[in-house]
Design an enzyme around this catalytic site. Structure first.
Site, short mmCIF file in Angstrom:
data_model
loop_
_atom_site.label_atom_id
_atom_site.label_comp_id
_atom_site.label_asym_id
_atom_site.label_seq_id
_atom_site.Cartn_x
_atom_site.Cartn_y
_atom_site.Cartn_z
N ALA A 69 0.83 -1.21 0.00
CA ALA A 69 0.00 0.00 0.00
C ALA A 69 0.86 1.25 0.00
O ALA A 69 0.46 2.28 -0.53
CB ALA A 69 -0.93 0.00 1.20
N ASN A 150 -4.74 4.46 11.38
CA ASN A 150 -4.09 3.24 11.85
C ASN A 150 -3.61 3.32 13.29
O ASN A 150 -3.15 2.32 13.84
CB ASN A 150 -2.91 2.88 10.93
CG ASN A 150 -1.94 4.05 10.78
OD1 ASN A 150 -2.34 5.14 10.41
ND2 ASN A 150 -0.70 3.82 11.08
N GLN A 180 -6.81 0.28 6.38
CA GLN A 180 -7.36 -0.24 7.65
C GLN A 180 -8.88 -0.36 7.60
O GLN A 180 -9.52 -0.59 8.63
CB GLN A 180 -6.94 0.66 8.82
CG GLN A 180 -5.43 0.73 9.05
CD GLN A 180 -4.81 -0.60 9.44
OE1 GLN A 180 -5.51 -1.58 9.77
NE2 GLN A 180 -3.49 -0.69 9.41
N SER A 198 -4.05 -3.07 1.07
CA SER A 198 -2.88 -3.90 1.35
C SER A 198 -3.34 -5.29 1.79
O SER A 198 -4.25 -5.41 2.61
CB SER A 198 -2.06 -3.25 2.47
OG SER A 198 -0.93 -4.02 2.76
N HIS A 200 -1.56 -7.67 3.46
CA HIS A 200 -1.09 -8.26 4.72
C HIS A 200 -1.85 -7.76 5.95
O HIS A 200 -1.62 -8.23 7.06
CB HIS A 200 0.43 -8.08 4.89
CG HIS A 200 0.88 -6.70 5.27
ND1 HIS A 200 1.16 -6.36 6.57
CD2 HIS A 200 1.12 -5.59 4.53
CE1 HIS A 200 1.57 -5.08 6.60
NE2 HIS A 200 1.55 -4.61 5.38
N THR A 236 8.50 -7.21 -14.04
CA THR A 236 7.84 -8.51 -14.20
C THR A 236 6.78 -8.69 -13.11
O THR A 236 7.06 -8.47 -11.93
CB THR A 236 8.89 -9.64 -14.09
OG1 THR A 236 9.89 -9.40 -15.08
CG2 THR A 236 8.27 -11.00 -14.30
N CYS A 322 5.53 1.57 11.12
CA CYS A 322 6.35 2.33 10.15
C CYS A 322 7.01 3.54 10.79
O CYS A 322 7.89 4.15 10.21
CB CYS A 322 5.51 2.77 8.96
SG CYS A 322 5.01 1.39 7.95
C1 LIG Z 1 -3.29 3.34 6.99
C2 LIG Z 1 -2.13 2.65 6.37
N1 LIG Z 1 -1.73 3.01 5.14
C3 LIG Z 1 -0.69 2.41 4.53
C4 LIG Z 1 0.00 1.39 5.14
C5 LIG Z 1 1.15 0.76 4.41
O1 LIG Z 1 0.83 -0.55 4.04
P1 LIG Z 1 1.97 -1.49 3.44
O2 LIG Z 1 2.63 -2.15 4.60
O3 LIG Z 1 1.24 -2.46 2.55
O4 LIG Z 1 2.89 -0.63 2.67
C6 LIG Z 1 -0.37 0.99 6.41
C7 LIG Z 1 0.40 -0.06 7.13
O5 LIG Z 1 0.82 0.09 8.25
C8 LIG Z 1 -1.47 1.63 7.05
O6 LIG Z 1 -1.87 1.27 8.28
#
Ligand SMILES: Cc1ncc(COP(=O)(O)O)c(C=O)c1O
Length: 378
Positions: A69, A150, A180, A198, A200, A236, A322
């Site tokens: 994402a 998040n 989220q 995303s 995961h 790819t 992050c």
């Molecule tokens: C609100 C939000 N946006 C973007 C992301 C980024 O997702 P990804 O880990 O797939 O880059 C996250 C992940 O922590 C998120 O919580």
């Protein structure tokens, strides 16, 4: 182990694991190779895209597979900025975006000279729609907001935001980070120009993201290369990952209602329990997504509590993974203008359908013990 950090990532579903490993062995060919093996991989990938399009009620060629994402957010925001810069160089976002949006906007301002305005939030994390209305200008090319935050779980009124944007300046594009929200809240892409997802976060693979881009929106690609992803993302294709994304999303959407209702009960229970404890305060607003509960233990160092709980096999976080390396208060809590002590002592709990009531009771007991064991340090 008690895992209460589902917002950071989720464990891979057994079902997805099985499907993915089977696909990997068999479908190794390059999806763009002009022979049967390649055609077959390509067909499966395009079938996945079509299935996702049907689940999200959009067209197949409005979906771009990405590596995560974060990449999708970069592509959406920079792609729009570079494409429409002759129309205007003004962007609006909020003060509480994920780092992949916040830092992209910052780079556009600092390196490329775009002008970025940040919508403020109140002490519950809510934006002010009147402020949004007043900030949109004839040269505003993009508004980017998240759907669900998040860190505290606050939910943005994306329908209302879209309506305001399209009334004040119909040419302004609206991008929504829905990471989220997918599989948790209703996703309606009707009034939205771009949206990111995303895998995961919904029990799918890491390294798997998706960008929705309405036909009427054009982007400058960030990864130049071959014809993959409608010329918008060279390289790819990560074919098996993209193939399995349809199943990941289907499983999340099929159980969305049941999972929401279940997690809401967990969240209600936790709120009641946290309120009983004088040492703790709740930072998530009452109307937040039930999957996230942000609390603070003023005067305790949050990382000390996190590590103390970890020694009992309990995993929670202080803020977004992050941004976990930064030591100051999270930018979200800082933007809410909470009391400094509250802002720097936050703990983020997040739940899923795998969380049990017994786990929460064990967590509360362990937290009580930690609060007694770990001395107040400030
Ligand atoms: C609100 C939000 N946006 C973007 C992301 C980024 O997702 P990804 O880990 O797939 O880059 C996250 C992940 O922590 C998120 O919580």
């Amino acid at each position: 182990m008690i895992y209460l950090d589902y917002v950071a990532t989720t464990p891979l579903s057994d079902d997805i694991y099985q499907t993915y490993t089977q696909l990997l062995k068999k479908y190794f060919a390059n999806a763009d190779s002009a022979y049967r093996l390649g055609y077959e991989v390509n067909r499966l990938m395009e079938t996945s895209r079509a299935k996702i399009a049907s689940m999200l009620h959009v067209k197949e060629d409005e979906l771009i597979f990405t590596s995560c994402a974060s990449e999708a957010n970069n592509l959406a925001i920079k792609g729009v900025a570079f494409q429409y810069q002759n129309r205007g160089r003004h962007i609006i976002t909020t003060a509480i975006e994920h780092s992949s949006v916040a830092n992209t906007c910052r780079e556009l301002a600092e390196v490329f000279g775009f002008e970025v305005d940040y919508l403020s939030v109140d002490n519950q994390g809510h934006i002010d729609l009147e402020e949004l209305k007043s900030l949109i200008r004839p040269d505003t090319i993009l508004v980017t907001t998240m759907y669900v935050n998040n860190e505290i779980g606050v939910i943005n009124p994306i329908k209302d935001i879209a309506k305001i944007i399209k009334t004040v300046n119909p040419k302004t594009k609206y991008h929504v980070d829905m990471v989220q929200a997918l599989g948790k809240l209703p996703v309606d892409l009707n009034d939205i120009d771009l949206a990111t997802f995303s895998a995961h976060k919904i029990f799918g693979l890491k390294g798997s993201g998706l960008l929705y881009k309405k036909h009427s929106t054009t982007l400058v690609p960030l990864i130049n290369g071959g014809q993959q992803e409608f010329d918008l993302r060279g390289g790819t294709s990560n074919a098996c990952t993209n193939i399995v994304l349809a199943k990941t999303i289907r499983l999340a959407l099929e159980s969305q209602k049941a999972h929401y209702d279940y997690v809401k009960k967990l969240n209600d229970f936790m709120r009641e329990e946290i309120k009983k404890r004088e040492a703790l305060v709740i930072n998530s607003p009452e109307d937040a997504s039930p999957f996230i509960l942000n609390i603070s233990a003023p005067h305790y160092k949050p990382e000390v509590l996190v590590h103390d709980l970890e020694s009992s096999g309990i995993y929670i976080s202080t803020k977004s993974a992050c941004s976990s390396k930064a030591t100051e208060a999270s930018h979200t809590l800082a933007a809410m203008h909470l009391d400094e002590e509250v802002a720097i002592s936050a703990l983020r709990l997040s739940f899923s359908h795998l969380t049990t009531m017994d786990e929460l009771k064990t967590f509360l007991k362990a937290l009580d013990e930690s609060l007694t064991r770990v001395r107040k340090q400030r």
